[in-house]
Design a protein around this motif. Structure first.
Motif, PDB file in Angstrom:
ATOM      1  N   ALA A   9       0.796  -1.234   0.000  1.00 31.16           N
ATOM      2  CA  ALA A   9       0.000   0.000   0.000  1.00 31.16           C
ATOM      3  C   ALA A   9       0.823   1.277   0.000  1.00 31.16           C
ATOM      4  N   ASN A  10       2.115   1.195  -0.283  1.00 31.26           N
ATOM      5  CA  ASN A  10       2.917   2.421  -0.243  1.00 31.26           C
ATOM      6  C   ASN A  10       2.793   3.253  -1.517  1.00 31.26           C
ATOM      7  N   LYS A  11       2.094   2.714  -2.545  1.00 32.53           N
ATOM      8  CA  LYS A  11       1.913   3.466  -3.791  1.00 32.53           C
ATOM      9  C   LYS A  11       0.716   2.903  -4.551  1.00 32.53           C
ATOM     10  N   GLY A  12       0.371   3.555  -5.642  1.00 28.65           N
ATOM     11  CA  GLY A  12      -0.634   3.041  -6.554  1.00 28.65           C
ATOM     12  C   GLY A  12      -2.018   2.871  -5.952  1.00 28.65           C
ATOM     13  N   ILE A  13      -2.696   1.810  -6.366  1.00 21.68           N
ATOM     14  CA  ILE A  13      -4.068   1.565  -5.929  1.00 21.68           C
ATOM     15  C   ILE A  13      -4.124   1.325  -4.427  1.00 21.68           C
ATOM     16  N   GLY A  14      -3.135   0.636  -3.876  1.00 22.51           N
ATOM     17  CA  GLY A  14      -3.126   0.391  -2.442  1.00 22.51           C
ATOM     18  C   GLY A  14      -3.065   1.673  -1.636  1.00 22.51           C
ATOM     19  N   PHE A  15      -2.229   2.589  -2.064  1.00 20.84           N
ATOM     20  CA  PHE A  15      -2.096   3.885  -1.388  1.00 20.84           C
ATOM     21  C   PHE A  15      -3.399   4.671  -1.485  1.00 20.84           C
ATOM     22  N   ALA A  18      -5.991   3.178   0.763  1.00 21.94           N
ATOM     23  CA  ALA A  18      -5.733   3.571   2.152  1.00 21.94           C
ATOM     24  C   ALA A  18      -6.252   4.972   2.429  1.00 21.94           C
ATOM     25  N   ARG A  19      -5.989   5.878   1.516  1.00 21.84           N
ATOM     26  CA  ARG A  19      -6.446   7.263   1.712  1.00 21.84           C
ATOM     27  C   ARG A  19      -7.970   7.324   1.829  1.00 21.84           C
ATOM     28  N   GLN A  20      -8.659   6.630   0.943  1.00 21.56           N
ATOM     29  CA  GLN A  20     -10.124   6.693   0.942  1.00 21.56           C
ATOM     30  C   GLN A  20     -10.729   6.019   2.166  1.00 21.56           C
ATOM     31  N   LEU A  21     -10.141   4.925   2.618  1.00 19.38           N
ATOM     32  CA  LEU A  21     -10.665   4.264   3.812  1.00 19.38           C
ATOM     33  C   LEU A  21     -10.358   5.067   5.072  1.00 19.38           C
ATOM     34  N   LEU A  22      -9.229   5.731   5.108  1.00 17.94           N
ATOM     35  CA  LEU A  22      -8.947   6.649   6.219  1.00 17.94           C
ATOM     36  C   LEU A  22      -9.985   7.763   6.268  1.00 17.94           C
ATOM     37  N   GLY A 172     -18.390 -17.346   7.167  1.00 22.39           N
ATOM     38  CA  GLY A 172     -18.611 -16.201   8.049  1.00 22.39           C
ATOM     39  C   GLY A 172     -17.854 -14.952   7.650  1.00 22.39           C
ATOM     40  N   ILE A 173     -17.045 -15.050   6.587  1.00 25.26           N
ATOM     41  CA  ILE A 173     -16.240 -13.934   6.117  1.00 25.26           C
ATOM     42  C   ILE A 173     -16.546 -13.696   4.642  1.00 25.26           C
ATOM     43  N   LYS A 174     -16.749 -12.461   4.262  1.00 22.44           N
ATOM     44  CA  LYS A 174     -17.001 -12.144   2.846  1.00 22.44           C
ATOM     45  C   LYS A 174     -15.671 -12.015   2.103  1.00 22.44           C
ATOM     46  N   PHE A 175     -15.513 -12.812   1.065  1.00 23.88           N
ATOM     47  CA  PHE A 175     -14.331 -12.782   0.206  1.00 23.88           C
ATOM     48  C   PHE A 175     -14.770 -12.410  -1.204  1.00 23.88           C
ATOM     49  N   ASN A 176     -14.187 -11.348  -1.761  1.00 22.80           N
ATOM     50  CA  ASN A 176     -14.482 -10.974  -3.135  1.00 22.80           C
ATOM     51  C   ASN A 176     -13.205 -10.514  -3.833  1.00 22.80           C
ATOM     52  N   ALA A 177     -13.151 -10.758  -5.133  1.00 22.82           N
ATOM     53  CA  ALA A 177     -12.039 -10.292  -5.957  1.00 22.82           C
ATOM     54  C   ALA A 177     -12.508  -9.105  -6.786  1.00 22.82           C
ATOM     55  N   VAL A 178     -11.581  -8.234  -7.110  1.00 20.44           N
ATOM     56  CA  VAL A 178     -11.943  -7.009  -7.821  1.00 20.44           C
ATOM     57  C   VAL A 178     -11.017  -6.773  -9.002  1.00 20.44           C
ATOM     58  N   GLU A 179     -11.616  -6.380 -10.109  1.00 20.15           N
ATOM     59  CA  GLU A 179     -10.900  -5.824 -11.263  1.00 20.15           C
ATOM     60  C   GLU A 179     -11.008  -4.314 -11.120  1.00 20.15           C
ATOM     61  N   PRO A 180      -9.922  -3.639 -10.756  1.00 17.97           N
ATOM     62  CA  PRO A 180     -10.024  -2.207 -10.457  1.00 17.97           C
ATOM     63  C   PRO A 180     -10.052  -1.300 -11.671  1.00 17.97           C
ATOM     64  N   GLY A 181      -9.750  -1.847 -12.856  1.00 17.20           N
ATOM     65  CA  GLY A 181      -9.682  -1.017 -14.063  1.00 17.20           C
ATOM     66  C   GLY A 181      -8.240  -0.718 -14.438  1.00 17.20           C
ATOM     67  N   PHE A 182      -8.032  -0.422 -15.706  1.00 13.36           N
ATOM     68  CA  PHE A 182      -6.682  -0.106 -16.190  1.00 13.36           C
ATOM     69  C   PHE A 182      -6.227   1.209 -15.570  1.00 13.36           C
ATOM     70  N   ARG A 195      -6.230   5.235 -15.964  1.00  8.99           N
ATOM     71  CA  ARG A 195      -6.850   6.256 -15.134  1.00  8.99           C
ATOM     72  C   ARG A 195      -6.112   6.379 -13.804  1.00  8.99           C
ATOM     73  N   SER A 196      -6.556   7.285 -12.984  1.00  9.78           N
ATOM     74  CA  SER A 196      -5.850   7.558 -11.738  1.00  9.78           C
ATOM     75  C   SER A 196      -6.084   6.430 -10.734  1.00  9.78           C
ATOM     76  N   PRO A 197      -5.098   6.172  -9.867  1.00 12.93           N
ATOM     77  CA  PRO A 197      -5.305   5.185  -8.808  1.00 12.93           C
ATOM     78  C   PRO A 197      -6.506   5.513  -7.931  1.00 12.93           C
ATOM     79  N   ALA A 198      -6.770   6.782  -7.707  1.00 14.99           N
ATOM     80  CA  ALA A 198      -7.910   7.168  -6.871  1.00 14.99           C
ATOM     81  C   ALA A 198      -9.223   6.685  -7.462  1.00 14.99           C
ATOM     82  N   GLU A 199      -9.350   6.779  -8.793  1.00 16.17           N
ATOM     83  CA  GLU A 199     -10.575   6.328  -9.438  1.00 16.17           C
ATOM     84  C   GLU A 199     -10.735   4.814  -9.317  1.00 16.17           C
TER      85      GLU A 199
END
Length: 228
Positions: A9-15, A18-22, A172-182, A195-199
Motif C-alpha cells: 500500500a505504499n503506492k498506486g491503488i493500495g495507497f 488507504a487514503r479513501q478508507l482513512l 462467516g467472512i465475505k471474500f471478493n475479488a476485484v478488477e479495479p480497471g486499467f 486512469r488515476s489510482p484514486a478512481e
C-alpha cells in the motif's frame, strides 16, 4: 472503528485505497516490504505502517501479530500486493510472480483468519484482474485478448480462484475479488495511459465496505459482477 490492513500500500491503488478508507474513518495499517517507502507513505496519510513482505512467512506472521496485540481483531483485509513479469517467461520468473500474486494472498489470509473471525463484519478483498478472466481473454472485443503478460494473467486467474474457494470454506467472512480497471501505476507504465489510482480504488473501497449481507465469492469491477 474499522480496522483495516492493506498489503502493498505504499503506492498506486493500495495507497489510494488507504487514503479513501482513512477518510471513511478506518484505522488503516499500511503494509509494505520497503520499510523507508512504507513509513513515508504511512506518514503522508496518517496511517499505521507495517513492515510486511507477502513473500516472507516470518514477516507476515510478525505483521499480523502486531495488529493482534494492538487491536485484537481485523475487520478488513485488502490483498493488494502484486507484481507483473518483465522480460523472459521462465521458471524463476514464474515462481516470483506466483509467490507474490497467489502464495502471498494465502500467507496473509491464513495469518489473518483468526483476527478476522473476531470481527462483527469481516471482509477480504483481493485486487485481481480481468487479465485472469477466461471470458475476457477469449473475447476479441476486450483489451485482455491481446495482453502480452501470460504469467501475470495466469497468476490473477489463480488469485480469483483462491478468493472464491476461501469464500466457500469461510462462510462467516465475505471474500471478493476485484478488477479495479486499467490504472496508471508503475506496473502499467510500459503500456501507457490508464486512469488515476484514486478512481480505481473506489471499486476496492466499495467491496471493502460491504454490509453484513453483502455478496461473497464474486469477481467484480466498477459495473458489478464480472464474468470470468
Amino acid at each position: 472503528m474499522t480496522v483495516t490492513l492493506i498489503t502493498g500500500a505504499n503506492k498506486g491503488i493500495g495507497f489510494a485505497t488507504a487514503r479513501q478508507l482513512l477518510d471513511l474513518g478506518h484505522v488503516v495499517y499500511l503494509g509494505a516490504r520497503d520499510k523507508r517507502k512504507g513509513e513515508e507513505a504511512a506518514a503522508a496519510l496518517g496511517a499505521r505502517f507495517l513492515h510486511l513482505d507477502v513473500t516472507d512467512d516470518a514477516s507476515v506472521t510478525e505483521a499480523l501479530a502486531t495488529i493482534d496485540a494492538a487491536e485484537g481483531r481485523l475487520d478488513v483485509l485488502v490483498n493488494n500486493a502484486g507484481i507483473a513479469e518483465s522480460g523472459a517467461v521462465d521458471g524463476p520468473t514464474a515462481l516470483r510472480v506466483f509467490d507474490t500474486n497467489v502464495v502471498g494472498i494465502i500467507r496473509v489470509t491464513e495469518a489473518a483468519l483468526p483476527l478476522l473471525r473476531r470481527s462483527a463484519n469481516p471482509v477480504v478483498v483481493t485486487v485481481s484482474s480481468s487479465a485472469g478472466s477466461f471470458w475476457a481473454t477469449n473475447n476479441p472485443d476486450r483489451p485482455e485478448f491481446d495482453l502480452p503478460f501470460p504469467l501475470y494473467s495466469a497468476s490473477k486467474a489463480a488469485a480469483t480462484m483462491i478468493t472464491v474457494k476461501y469464500a466457500r470454506s469461510q462462510p462467516g467472512i465475505k471474500f471478493n475479488a476485484v478488477e479495479p480497471g486499467f490504472t496508471a501505476t508503475d506496473m502499467t507504465a510500459a503500456l501507457g495511459g490508464g486512469r488515476s489510482p484514486a478512481e480505481s480504488a473506489r471499486t476496492v473501497v466499495r467491496l471493502a465496505t460491504l454490509p453484513p449481507d453483502g455478496p461473497t465469492g464474486t469477481l467484480q469491477d466498477e459495473s458489478g459482477h464480472l464474468n470470468w
